[in-house]
Every structure is written in C-alpha cells, then in structure tokens.
Write a protein that holds these residues in place. Structure first.
Motif, PDB file in Angstrom:
ATOM      1  N   GLN A  91       1.456  12.832  11.471  1.00  0.00           N
ATOM      2  CA  GLN A  91       2.379  12.093  12.331  1.00  0.00           C
ATOM      3  C   GLN A  91       1.644  11.277  13.218  1.00  0.00           C
ATOM      4  O   GLN A  91       2.183  10.100  13.475  1.00  0.00           O
ATOM      5  CB  GLN A  91       3.253  13.029  13.096  1.00  0.00           C
ATOM      6  CG  GLN A  91       4.240  12.621  13.872  1.00  0.00           C
ATOM      7  CD  GLN A  91       5.258  13.598  14.648  1.00  0.00           C
ATOM      8  OE1 GLN A  91       4.680  14.648  15.200  1.00  0.00           O
ATOM      9  NE2 GLN A  91       6.652  13.619  14.334  1.00  0.00           N
ATOM     10  N   LYS A  92       0.381  11.331  13.817  1.00  0.00           N
ATOM     11  CA  LYS A  92      -0.295  10.565  14.587  1.00  0.00           C
ATOM     12  C   LYS A  92      -0.314   9.045  13.675  1.00  0.00           C
ATOM     13  O   LYS A  92      -0.303   8.009  14.239  1.00  0.00           O
ATOM     14  CB  LYS A  92      -1.697  11.256  14.953  1.00  0.00           C
ATOM     15  CG  LYS A  92      -2.504  10.112  16.045  1.00  0.00           C
ATOM     16  CD  LYS A  92      -3.558  10.990  16.430  1.00  0.00           C
ATOM     17  CE  LYS A  92      -4.587  10.042  17.091  1.00  0.00           C
ATOM     18  NZ  LYS A  92      -5.757  10.514  17.833  1.00  0.00           N
ATOM     19  N   ILE A 128       3.925  15.440  17.854  1.00  0.00           N
ATOM     20  CA  ILE A 128       4.305  15.001  19.002  1.00  0.00           C
ATOM     21  C   ILE A 128       4.713  15.857  20.124  1.00  0.00           C
ATOM     22  O   ILE A 128       4.932  15.695  21.400  1.00  0.00           O
ATOM     23  CB  ILE A 128       5.435  13.991  18.818  1.00  0.00           C
ATOM     24  CG1 ILE A 128       6.506  14.426  18.233  1.00  0.00           C
ATOM     25  CG2 ILE A 128       4.771  12.616  17.967  1.00  0.00           C
ATOM     26  CD1 ILE A 128       7.763  13.365  18.261  1.00  0.00           C
ATOM     27  N   LEU A 129       5.277  16.995  19.759  1.00  0.00           N
ATOM     28  CA  LEU A 129       5.806  18.161  20.596  1.00  0.00           C
ATOM     29  C   LEU A 129       4.651  19.271  20.981  1.00  0.00           C
ATOM     30  O   LEU A 129       5.228  20.025  21.720  1.00  0.00           O
ATOM     31  CB  LEU A 129       6.951  18.656  19.897  1.00  0.00           C
ATOM     32  CG  LEU A 129       8.015  17.746  19.659  1.00  0.00           C
ATOM     33  CD1 LEU A 129       9.205  18.371  19.119  1.00  0.00           C
ATOM     34  CD2 LEU A 129       8.803  17.017  20.813  1.00  0.00           C
ATOM     35  N   ALA A 152      12.363   9.152  10.567  1.00  0.00           N
ATOM     36  CA  ALA A 152      12.054  10.150   9.585  1.00  0.00           C
ATOM     37  C   ALA A 152      11.054  11.071  10.310  1.00  0.00           C
ATOM     38  O   ALA A 152      11.104  12.363  10.278  1.00  0.00           O
ATOM     39  CB  ALA A 152      11.554   9.398   8.188  1.00  0.00           C
ATOM     40  N   THR A 153      10.003  10.344  10.973  1.00  0.00           N
ATOM     41  CA  THR A 153       9.063  11.239  11.449  1.00  0.00           C
ATOM     42  C   THR A 153       9.533  11.856  12.694  1.00  0.00           C
ATOM     43  O   THR A 153       9.047  13.146  12.867  1.00  0.00           O
ATOM     44  CB  THR A 153       7.611  10.457  11.750  1.00  0.00           C
ATOM     45  OG1 THR A 153       6.584  11.322  11.978  1.00  0.00           O
ATOM     46  CG2 THR A 153       7.870   9.446  12.966  1.00  0.00           C
ATOM     47  N   MET A 154      10.435  11.444  13.388  1.00  0.00           N
ATOM     48  CA  MET A 154      11.110  12.347  14.441  1.00  0.00           C
ATOM     49  C   MET A 154      11.717  13.402  14.034  1.00  0.00           C
ATOM     50  O   MET A 154      11.764  14.361  14.713  1.00  0.00           O
ATOM     51  CB  MET A 154      11.923  11.125  15.331  1.00  0.00           C
ATOM     52  CG  MET A 154      11.221  10.170  16.078  1.00  0.00           C
ATOM     53  SD  MET A 154      10.428  10.914  17.494  1.00  0.00           S
ATOM     54  CE  MET A 154      11.464  11.149  18.619  1.00  0.00           C
ATOM     55  N   ASP A 155      12.328  13.367  12.743  1.00  0.00           N
ATOM     56  CA  ASP A 155      13.085  14.584  12.576  1.00  0.00           C
ATOM     57  C   ASP A 155      12.225  15.382  11.635  1.00  0.00           C
ATOM     58  O   ASP A 155      12.501  16.745  11.596  1.00  0.00           O
ATOM     59  CB  ASP A 155      14.182  14.154  11.489  1.00  0.00           C
ATOM     60  CG  ASP A 155      15.322  13.242  12.138  1.00  0.00           C
ATOM     61  OD1 ASP A 155      15.376  13.137  13.204  1.00  0.00           O
ATOM     62  OD2 ASP A 155      16.159  12.618  11.226  1.00  0.00           O
ATOM     63  N   LEU A 156      11.378  15.143  11.190  1.00  0.00           N
ATOM     64  CA  LEU A 156      10.456  16.014  10.137  1.00  0.00           C
ATOM     65  C   LEU A 156       9.200  16.393  10.554  1.00  0.00           C
ATOM     66  O   LEU A 156       8.586  17.509  10.255  1.00  0.00           O
ATOM     67  CB  LEU A 156      10.448  15.161   8.779  1.00  0.00           C
ATOM     68  CG  LEU A 156      11.840  15.010   8.086  1.00  0.00           C
ATOM     69  CD1 LEU A 156      11.679  14.176   6.792  1.00  0.00           C
ATOM     70  CD2 LEU A 156      12.491  16.191   7.554  1.00  0.00           C
ATOM     71  N   GLY A 157       8.453  15.383  11.045  1.00  0.00           N
ATOM     72  CA  GLY A 157       7.052  15.499  11.357  1.00  0.00           C
ATOM     73  C   GLY A 157       6.102  14.506  10.587  1.00  0.00           C
ATOM     74  O   GLY A 157       6.296  13.461  10.407  1.00  0.00           O
ATOM     75  N   ASP A 158       4.852  14.947  10.005  1.00  0.00           N
ATOM     76  CA  ASP A 158       4.333  14.289   8.929  1.00  0.00           C
ATOM     77  C   ASP A 158       5.224  13.804   7.800  1.00  0.00           C
ATOM     78  O   ASP A 158       6.132  14.574   7.240  1.00  0.00           O
ATOM     79  CB  ASP A 158       3.222  15.253   8.353  1.00  0.00           C
ATOM     80  CG  ASP A 158       2.079  15.413   9.072  1.00  0.00           C
ATOM     81  OD1 ASP A 158       2.045  15.264  10.479  1.00  0.00           O
ATOM     82  OD2 ASP A 158       1.074  16.230   8.774  1.00  0.00           O
ATOM     83  N   LEU A 203       6.604   9.698  22.936  1.00  0.00           N
ATOM     84  CA  LEU A 203       5.143  10.095  22.833  1.00  0.00           C
ATOM     85  C   LEU A 203       4.486  10.768  24.000  1.00  0.00           C
ATOM     86  O   LEU A 203       3.363  10.809  24.203  1.00  0.00           O
ATOM     87  CB  LEU A 203       4.226   9.005  22.174  1.00  0.00           C
ATOM     88  CG  LEU A 203       4.461   8.622  20.780  1.00  0.00           C
ATOM     89  CD1 LEU A 203       3.604   7.283  20.499  1.00  0.00           C
ATOM     90  CD2 LEU A 203       3.947   9.732  19.951  1.00  0.00           C
ATOM     91  N   SER A 204       5.344  10.770  25.117  1.00  0.00           N
ATOM     92  CA  SER A 204       5.041  11.377  26.503  1.00  0.00           C
ATOM     93  C   SER A 204       4.090  12.481  26.464  1.00  0.00           C
ATOM     94  O   SER A 204       3.158  12.572  27.368  1.00  0.00           O
ATOM     95  CB  SER A 204       6.121  11.456  27.182  1.00  0.00           C
ATOM     96  OG  SER A 204       7.073  12.542  26.825  1.00  0.00           O
TER      97      SER A 204
END
Length: 512
Positions: A152-153, A507-508, A124-130, A204-205
C-alpha cells in the motif's frame, strides 16, 4: 420450394456489391473514428457519476446519514463483504493523448489520464489495502494477466507521483473537448488535481512522520504553490438536468424506493445541538410533531432514528409516524442539487484539520468557518427558495453571516479535530459517497453509535469494519499474488494471513 427460394436469395446476394453492402450498413450520423474527447467524456462520467435510487443511498447508510426501513441493510448494520478490484474504466485512457490533434491537447489528455489512474488506484487501495499497481493494466501491452500486488505504501507513492504528473501536464496543455464538468478548462482541472492531492495526503495522517512520503512537507508545498479550489464554483461535481440519465439520483420518477429512507439521529441530533438551519433543508418534520401543534420551523419537530437500533424497533418508529423523512428537494426536483465527489467546503475542512495538526501555519478556526459557510451557500444556491424546501428557515446571507461569525473551536488538538471532522460530516450529507467513512476510519470521528446486538460484524460487533475483503475473482484467477498480499499484510506470527474486514491495512496501522 424452400430450396428454390434459397437459391434465389443466394443469387440476389451475389449480385450485390461489397460497396453497396457497406453503404446501406453505415450510419451517416455516427462517427467512424474514436476521438480523445469521446474517451474523455466516458472516463470523466465514470469517475464523477453516482448510482441511482437505492444504490445512490447505500454509501450514506454506511456513514450513518440515513436509515433504511425496507429491510435490514448490510451497510447500516456494519456488514461488509468482498470489495471490487477493476480498472476497466481506465484501460483505454492512454489512447487520449495518442489521438490528440495537437501537442498541447495531448498534454491535457495526458493530465486527465494520470488523474483518472490516480483516482481509481486510490479508491481501490482505500477499500482493500495492497493492490496491483505497477503490473496493473498491462494485459494488452505486456501480456501481464496475473499482476503482482504492490504494498500500500508503494501504491500511495505512485498515486502522489501521478497526481504531480497530472498537474504538470495540465499546466502545459490547452483547454480540451469532451469534459462535462469543467468544459475542458485546464485551470479548473489543476485546481481539482491539487485539491485531490491534499485529500490523499490527509488520508495518510496516521503516517505523517513517514520519511519517504513527506506528507506534511507535500501538504505545505501544494497549499503554498499550487492552484486549489477557491469557491463553490470549483467543486468537482455533476450538475443535473431534467433529461433521462442526467436527473438527480434519487428523483421520484421511476423510483420505487422513495418510501424507505429516513433521517438518521446521527445527523439530526448534531444539527439540532448546533441550531443549524441545514436541518430544514436535509429533512422533513415529523408528521406526529406537526399534528401535535409544532411548526415546521421548530427544531424539535425533526426526529432522527438511531441507525444502530434493531430493525424491529425501527419498524415500530416508522409505524408511529414520529420520524423525519428526507426533504422534498431530494425527491421532487428532477435536477436536484449537483452531486459532488470533492467540494470547496471539504477542502476548507481539510486545511482546518491540517492546521489543527500543526502541518501548516494557517488558522484552523478561519478555515473551519469557511467550510461551514461554503456548505450553507452551496445548499442555498442550489435549492428553490420556497417554504416547501426550507420550512421557513432559509439559509440566507444574513443567517449564514451570523451563524458563521459565532463559530468557535474547542481547546486541544484532538477536540478541534473532532469538531472539524463532525462539521465536514454535516456538510457532506448525501454527497461524496464514502469519503466520510474514510475520515471516520482514520480518526474515529464522528463518534457514531454502534450496537453489538444489531451489528452484522460478527468477529468484532463493537466496531465498524475497516476494509473490504478481496473479490472472489482474484482468488480464482490471481491466486498466488493475492495470497501473497494477504499473508504480507495480515500474516501475524504464524504467517497464515486472514482476509478479514477488521484487519488494519498499512495506512491505518500506526505500528507499521
């Protein structure tokens, strides 16, 4: 007369005891009690299974592996809409340890609960953010129907903690029932949990220097001290069977979409440039090239279509018959190949990338070679050894040994990362759904073609979107919290947040 019949029926019903009613309405072959195993099976299948037919191929339109020719497809042309934010698949996961019959089994089901939560929140967080995290899934217990959004963090800190708890719980547990993937083997589950952890850390690179997350240290510790995948036998995958609901997702029977997918030039051209025999297992030769005298064992007989090309031009190529369709093994074999969510080959490429970045002291080239080798072995071992499926160019042991032995990596960190990610992409053909897109989004590799003239990303036609918008239901029922999350993430100087597919999530964004 109708009244007399009614009274008679009432009288008859009145003479029938409750026990008799319960007896005739009870299925003697059905369980009357929910068990931990029953919940586990449903949750695992929800996590690991993939859609069928056209739905199966949609993620691979987004990651440019195939070209869809039925009509212009949004993912193929970088058109994103609203995403999904639902955790109903795991809302009863906490009952698994409660219903367990021993303390050790309770630990195993607790491990599965933590892993399932981590996966769902990660997706979910990978697709949306917070997203809602700390308040999520508390509607029944705490009457929390309108959960606040965590940053997100904070979500990633929680995900990594739940994966740690999952590993600890499985380590203290027993083999358990209800598992269609690893037959309840807790050692296999520990390998999955820790391999999944490495995947989360690598995603998370861009935040590798974050003092709270300690990404590089965590990666080193898992790699050095925890069980992880060691062979293809550890793959997180569903092995298919020739039974209804268990067949390969794009098997031809009952599938009206088999005529629409074609091979993408993004896959075909990269395999041809590397003289890689996986091409002969992924695709079918161009009928026009075969008519012109080429053999199916000729690399040049395979033609991919540029997925960024305007749809009208794609239709012209389709009419010319000079293109490669999918290999027969995806349509003709009911069992197909196992469908993966995470594989040993992918793990090898993850470690290779981490080594190239300087996170670990491993050899990037050695792990890169292991990844290509594992990919080729998986394909060979899960495909009938006939000309129909490999066109006379088998991925046998001799070929794999020679091919892998000749692999190199270019000089320079960035060039190495590009080659590692590209090979990871080639190893993930029709596998792992959106993982390749996530890699592209954070690294820019592979370098897919983007055509502004065909792009459906109207606000940024030279780019592929980096996220989905929040679903309409959140704006309808959880308005205050989703609005606050959008403003916090994408507010800018005037704090008027815009829920846009091109806005960078935490993350981006190297600046946050």
């Amino acid at each position: 007369m109708k009244k007399i019949v009614t009274y008679l029926l009432i009288g008859l019903l009145g003479t029938t005891s409750c026990s008799k009613f319960e007896e005739i309405n009870t299925n003697p072959e059905a369980t009357e009690k929910v068990t931990s195993a029953m919940i586990a099976t449903r949750i695992i299948l929800n996590l690991a299974n993939q859609p069928t037919q056209k739905g199966f191929l949609q993620p691979y339109m987004l990651n440019k592996s195939i070209v869809w020719t039925e009509f212009p497809e949004s993912f193929q042309y970088n058109g994103f809409g609203a995403g999904s934010l639902s955790f109903t698949a795991i809302n009863d996961a906490h009952f698994m340890p409660q219903f367990a019959t021993t303390e050790k089994l309770a630990k195993s089901y607790e491990g599965l609960m933590y892993f399932a939560r981590a996966v769902k929140f990660f997706e979910a967080t990978m697709d949306l953010g917070d997203i809602p995290y700390s308040d999520a899934l508390k509607g029944e217990t705490d009457k929390q129907y309108f959960p606040k959004y965590d940053t997100q963090k904070e979500v990633f800190i929680g995900i990594l903690k739940e994966l740690e708890l999952a590993d600890q719980a499985f380590a203290a547990g027993d083999n358990f029932a209800g598992d269609p993937i690893y037959a309840g083997n807790i050692t296999k589950w520990r390998k999955l949990v820790n391999t999944y952890t490495l995947n989360v850390l690598l995603q998370l690179s861009i935040k590798e220097n974050d003092a709270d997350l300690k990404i590089k240290t965590r990666f080193q510790q898992v790699l050095a001290n925890k069980p992880i995948f060691t062979t293809n036998a550890d793959n997180y995958q569903l092995i298919r069977s020739d039974k209804a609901g268990q067949q390969y997702p794009f098997y031809k029977v009952g599938n009206n979409f088999t005529i629409y997918p074609t091979m993408s030039a993004e896959i075909v051209d990269r395999l041809k440039a590397r003289s890689d025999r996986r091409l002969f297992y992924y695709g079918h030769p161009s009928p026009k090239k075969i008519e012109g005298g080429m053999t199916a064992a000729n690399f040049d007989a395979y033609v991919g279509i540029d997925p960024s090309m305007k749809y009208d031009n794609i239709q012209k190529i389709k009419t010319s018959n000079d293109y490669s369709k999918l290999n027969d093994r995806y349509l003709e074999i009911a069992t197909g190949e196992p469908t993966q969510q995470l594989s040993y080959a992918q793990l090898c490429f993850m470690i290779a990338e981490a080594a190239a970045r300087g996170w670990v002291s491993e050899s990037a080239l050695a792990w890169h070679k292991k990844g290509v080798e594992a990919s080729m072995q998986f394909i060979y071992e899960n495909t009938p050894n006939t000309t129909q499926f490999h066109h006379g160019m088998p991925l046998d042991a001799a070929y794999i040994s020679t091919y892998v032995g000749g692999l190199t990596l270019p000089a320079g960190v960035e060039a190495q990362i590009e080659e590692i990610i590209t090979q990871k992409y080639l190893a993930s053909f029709l596998q792992s759904e959106f993982n390749t897109y996530y890699d592209y989004r954070r690294t820019g590799y592979p370098k897919w073609k983007i055509n502004p003239e065909s792009s459906l990303n109207s606000e940024a036609p030279t780019k592929i979107p980096v996220r989905w918008r929040y679903p309409a239901t959140e704006y309808e029922y959880n308005t205050e919290n989703v609005d606050a999350a959008v403003k916090r993430q994408f507010g800018g100087k005037d704090n008027s947040g815009v829920d846009d597919v091109n806005r960078l999530m935490w993350i981006l964004d190297p600046q946050k």
